[in-house]
Write an enzyme that holds these catalytic residues in place. Structure first.
Site, PDB file in Angstrom:
ATOM      1  N   LYS A  19      43.620  25.156  53.059  1.00  0.00           N
ATOM      2  CA  LYS A  19      44.204  26.456  52.670  1.00  0.00           C
ATOM      3  C   LYS A  19      43.116  27.402  52.184  1.00  0.00           C
ATOM      4  CE  LYS A  19      46.214  26.944  48.432  1.00  0.00           C
ATOM      5  NZ  LYS A  19      45.629  28.027  47.625  1.00  0.00           N
ATOM      6  N   ARG A  90      47.412  36.077  45.105  1.00  0.00           N
ATOM      7  CA  ARG A  90      46.200  36.684  44.552  1.00  0.00           C
ATOM      8  C   ARG A  90      45.052  36.707  45.555  1.00  0.00           C
ATOM      9  NH1 ARG A  90      44.823  37.415  39.628  1.00  0.00           N
ATOM     10  NH2 ARG A  90      42.752  36.837  40.305  1.00  0.00           N
ATOM     11  N   ARG A 119      42.766  35.614  35.212  1.00  0.00           N
ATOM     12  CA  ARG A 119      42.041  35.655  36.488  1.00  0.00           C
ATOM     13  C   ARG A 119      41.671  37.069  36.916  1.00  0.00           C
ATOM     14  NH1 ARG A 119      45.069  32.113  40.887  1.00  0.00           N
ATOM     15  NH2 ARG A 119      43.072  31.600  41.725  1.00  0.00           N
ATOM     16  N   ILE A 334      38.021  25.870  33.734  1.00  0.00           N
ATOM     17  CA  ILE A 334      38.007  27.000  34.671  1.00  0.00           C
ATOM     18  C   ILE A 334      39.096  28.020  34.344  1.00  0.00           C
ATOM     19  CG2 ILE A 334      38.056  27.697  37.115  1.00  0.00           C
ATOM     20  CD1 ILE A 334      35.717  25.844  36.490  1.00  0.00           C
ATOM     21  N   ARG A 404      53.308  26.549  49.289  1.00  0.00           N
ATOM     22  CA  ARG A 404      52.147  27.443  49.381  1.00  0.00           C
ATOM     23  C   ARG A 404      50.908  26.670  49.794  1.00  0.00           C
ATOM     24  NH1 ARG A 404      51.507  31.296  44.326  1.00  0.00           N
ATOM     25  NH2 ARG A 404      49.890  31.956  45.772  1.00  0.00           N
TER      26      ARG A 404
HETATM   27  N1  EPU Z   1      36.939  35.208  37.020  1.00  0.00           N
HETATM   28  C1  EPU Z   1      36.779  36.351  36.307  1.00  0.00           C
HETATM   29  N2  EPU Z   1      36.525  37.512  36.969  1.00  0.00           N
HETATM   30  C2  EPU Z   1      36.430  37.568  38.318  1.00  0.00           C
HETATM   31  C3  EPU Z   1      36.578  36.372  39.059  1.00  0.00           C
HETATM   32  C4  EPU Z   1      36.825  35.193  38.384  1.00  0.00           C
HETATM   33  O1  EPU Z   1      36.888  36.362  35.071  1.00  0.00           O
HETATM   34  O2  EPU Z   1      36.197  38.655  38.852  1.00  0.00           O
HETATM   35  C5  EPU Z   1      37.192  33.936  36.318  1.00  0.00           C
HETATM   36  C6  EPU Z   1      38.575  33.358  36.613  1.00  0.00           C
HETATM   37  O3  EPU Z   1      39.555  33.941  35.769  1.00  0.00           O
HETATM   38  C7  EPU Z   1      38.358  31.890  36.371  1.00  0.00           C
HETATM   39  C8  EPU Z   1      36.918  31.664  36.827  1.00  0.00           C
HETATM   40  O4  EPU Z   1      36.313  32.960  36.849  1.00  0.00           O
HETATM   41  O5  EPU Z   1      38.438  31.644  34.982  1.00  0.00           O
HETATM   42  C9  EPU Z   1      36.742  31.056  38.199  1.00  0.00           C
HETATM   43  O6  EPU Z   1      37.635  31.665  39.102  1.00  0.00           O
HETATM   44  P1  EPU Z   1      37.314  31.807  40.658  1.00  0.00           P
HETATM   45  O7  EPU Z   1      37.037  33.244  40.933  1.00  0.00           O
HETATM   46  O8  EPU Z   1      36.318  30.817  41.097  1.00  0.00           O
HETATM   47  O9  EPU Z   1      38.752  31.439  41.261  1.00  0.00           O
HETATM   48  P2  EPU Z   1      39.399  32.095  42.526  1.00  0.00           P
HETATM   49  O10 EPU Z   1      38.353  32.453  43.490  1.00  0.00           O
HETATM   50  O11 EPU Z   1      40.384  33.137  42.111  1.00  0.00           O
HETATM   51  C10 EPU Z   1      39.649  29.889  43.932  1.00  0.00           C
HETATM   52  C11 EPU Z   1      40.768  29.121  44.571  1.00  0.00           C
HETATM   53  C12 EPU Z   1      41.625  28.491  43.486  1.00  0.00           C
HETATM   54  C13 EPU Z   1      40.728  27.556  42.676  1.00  0.00           C
HETATM   55  C14 EPU Z   1      39.532  28.338  42.095  1.00  0.00           C
HETATM   56  C15 EPU Z   1      38.535  27.461  41.359  1.00  0.00           C
HETATM   57  C16 EPU Z   1      41.148  30.317  46.627  1.00  0.00           C
HETATM   58  C17 EPU Z   1      42.014  31.214  47.427  1.00  0.00           C
HETATM   59  N3  EPU Z   1      41.559  30.031  45.373  1.00  0.00           N
HETATM   60  O12 EPU Z   1      40.264  30.867  43.108  1.00  0.00           O
HETATM   61  O13 EPU Z   1      42.626  27.730  44.149  1.00  0.00           O
HETATM   62  O14 EPU Z   1      41.451  27.003  41.615  1.00  0.00           O
HETATM   63  O15 EPU Z   1      38.838  29.008  43.171  1.00  0.00           O
HETATM   64  O16 EPU Z   1      38.040  26.477  42.183  1.00  0.00           O
HETATM   65  O17 EPU Z   1      40.131  29.852  47.105  1.00  0.00           O
HETATM   66  C18 EPU Z   1      44.702  26.639  44.316  1.00  0.00           C
HETATM   67  O18 EPU Z   1      44.433  26.387  45.515  1.00  0.00           O
HETATM   68  O19 EPU Z   1      45.670  26.093  43.723  1.00  0.00           O
HETATM   69  C19 EPU Z   1      43.869  27.566  43.568  1.00  0.00           C
HETATM   70  C20 EPU Z   1      44.283  28.155  42.458  1.00  0.00           C
END
Ligand code: EPU
Length: 425
Positions: A19, A90, A119, A334, A404
């Site tokens: 995914k 998101r 997030r 995280i 999802r």
């Molecule tokens: N964060 C910020 N600001 C930003 C971006 C991130 O504060 O601009 C913080 C987030 O709030 C979090 C941390 O940085 O505390 C890491 O977040 P990250 O950006 O890595 O998460 P993401 O890219 O939104 C992806 C996956 C998630 C997975 C996380 C961590 C996708 C579509 N989603 O999310 O997947 O948990 O990386 O590995 O790739 C899931 O599949 O259930 C899922 C939530």
């Protein structure tokens, strides 16, 4: 879902496409006006949501029976990702980088909070600003414009962000000059996205390390790309084998993506080994408890960016620890709100206390089935796992979250002897 627990799962589970690679990969196809074909795309509601948004933006999409999707975006018809799409998922933020890179402007609804935490997307926006985009927030929308195109520079992410790194990888592929992403996310999905972009003609180096260098191109071309297996789905079924004291063969996996996770399972008394390779060089992995009827051994884990323990497996691992022979501590580093499965696991008889971002899980001999409520994707599957091992009947409400991210979970579990049934109220 009604789950009748206590039956060891036995059999084979074919792991679906990832995914969290399919979502950025589909968004990346916005970067070219040529056709791109994706193979092994899982059928999930998150993928449907992404395709709806991409269709709205002007992508022509044809879905074929064999989980291949061919797309082509000759023209971008809209540069706005409306709230109604983004609120559903998101990961819609992944269209921001490609839109600004290709159209020099974009407007994407702010995602807002979600069940697992605030997030933010500030890191995505700061990075695009450093590349010359003007960004403002207007009526709940991110407005980005770069009339003269994006310009490469050094982007230093203060914390590792998966979709942030992916957005900038995509944007930088069509930017002028060289971009260096420092403290880039190293998740396998980021590496595979870079591989897709390279297949489309992008010049990228260093993916998989913490510094990625991208030399911008004037245009990208089409590609034919296979989505790799979903490591989180594989990890989830590995835990399903462990909690039910069964034995599963996980087909079509990449062992390396999970080797640290399997090390942790090994400490808990769960063995995994590659038993064969597929013609595509993927791994078939057998998973079962090492000591037969022995209790699960407590293991302490802390979630961390890859290659650390994945936050997306934390809830499922906690379900395993509820029946350990001792006390385990599980720290979520995280996301600030990813413990919502705990009150539900407690309803099934688990003994868990929360101390800030650490959960202390004291093992009990067994869980006992009752009604529970799913709050997000990974929490929902952790409750199904709990139901599979609990005595009697567990009913998991609000199960739609599971669709999802878990393709055909009902059929996959039923084929391994699980007694489950989906019903509507
Ligand atoms: N964060 C910020 N600001 C930003 C971006 C991130 O504060 O601009 C913080 C987030 O709030 C979090 C941390 O940085 O505390 C890491 O977040 P990250 O950006 O890595 O998460 P993401 O890219 O939104 C992806 C996956 C998630 C997975 C996380 C961590 C996708 C579509 N989603 O999310 O997947 O948990 O990386 O590995 O790739 C899931 O599949 O259930 C899922 C939530």
């Amino acid at each position: 879902m009604r789950v009748f627990g206590g039956i060891p799962l036995l059999g084979e589970v074919v792991i679906s496409g990832s995914k969290n690679l399919s979502l950025p990969a589909l968004a990346a196809s916005l970067l070219t006006d040529s056709p791109v074909t994706f193979r092994n795309v899982p059928r999930l509601t998150d993928i449907d949501s992404m395709l709806e948004l991409l269709g709205y933006l002007g992508m022509n999409i044809s879905t074929r029976e064999d989980s291949s999707i061919s797309v082509c975006t000759p023209d971008i018809k809209a540069t706005e990702a409306p709230y109604d799409f983004v609120r559903k998922m998101r990961a819609s933020i992944l269209v921001l980088g490609p839109l600004v890179a290709r159209c020099r402007k974009a407007s994407v609804s702010l995602p807002g909070g979600c069940a697992i935490g605030a997030r933010g997307v500030n890191l995505h926006l700061n990075a695009l600003e450093q590349m010359g985009a003007e960004i403002s927030i207007d009526n709940g929308y991110i407005k980005a414009s770069a009339p003269n195109g994006l310009v490469g520079c050094d982007i230093h992410f203060p914390i590792s962000t998966v979709t942030g790194t992916e957005n900038i990888l995509m944007a930088a592929s069509l930017a002028g000059g060289t971009t260096r992403i420092i403290n880039a996310a190293m998740e396998p999905e980021v590496i595979a996205l870079a591989d897709l972009l390279i297949l489309m003609g992008a010049k990228i180096d260093g993916h998989g390390s913490s510094i990625i260098t991208i030399d911008g191109s004037d245009s990208l071309h089409g590609a034919d790309f296979r989505i790799m297996p979903d490591r989180i789905e594989a990890g989830t079924y590995a835990i399903a084998a462990a909690v039910t004291n069964g034995s599963l063969i996980l087909k079509n996996c990449v062992y390396d993506h999970l080797s640290q996770f399997f090390d942790v399972l090994h400490l808990a008394g769960v063995d995994s080994k590659i038993i064969s390779k597929t013609s595509e060089n993927l791994d078939n992995i057998e998973v079962h408890r090492s000591g037969g009827d022995n209790r699960i051994i407590p293991v302490d884990v802390q979630t961390a960016p890859y290659p650390g323990f994945a936050t997306d497996l934390q809830a499922q691992f906690m379900t395993l620890m509820t029946i350990c022979n001792g006390t385990s501590s599980i720290t979520e580093n995280i996301f600030e709100n990813r413990f919502m499965h705990i009150p539900e696991l407690s309803r099934l008889g688990a003994n868990i206390s929360i101390h800030g971002k650490t959960a202390i899980v004291t093992g009990v001999k067994k869980l006992i089935g009752t009604q529970v409520m799913a709050t997000d994707l990974r929490a929902s599957v952790s409750l199904v796992l709990a139901g599979l091992m609990a005595e009697g009947e567990t009913v998991v409400n609000r199960l739609y979250h599971i669709d999802r991210g878990y393709e055909n979970i009902d059929q996959k579990l039923l084929a391994c002897n699980a007694r489950i049934e989906r019903f509507s109220v």
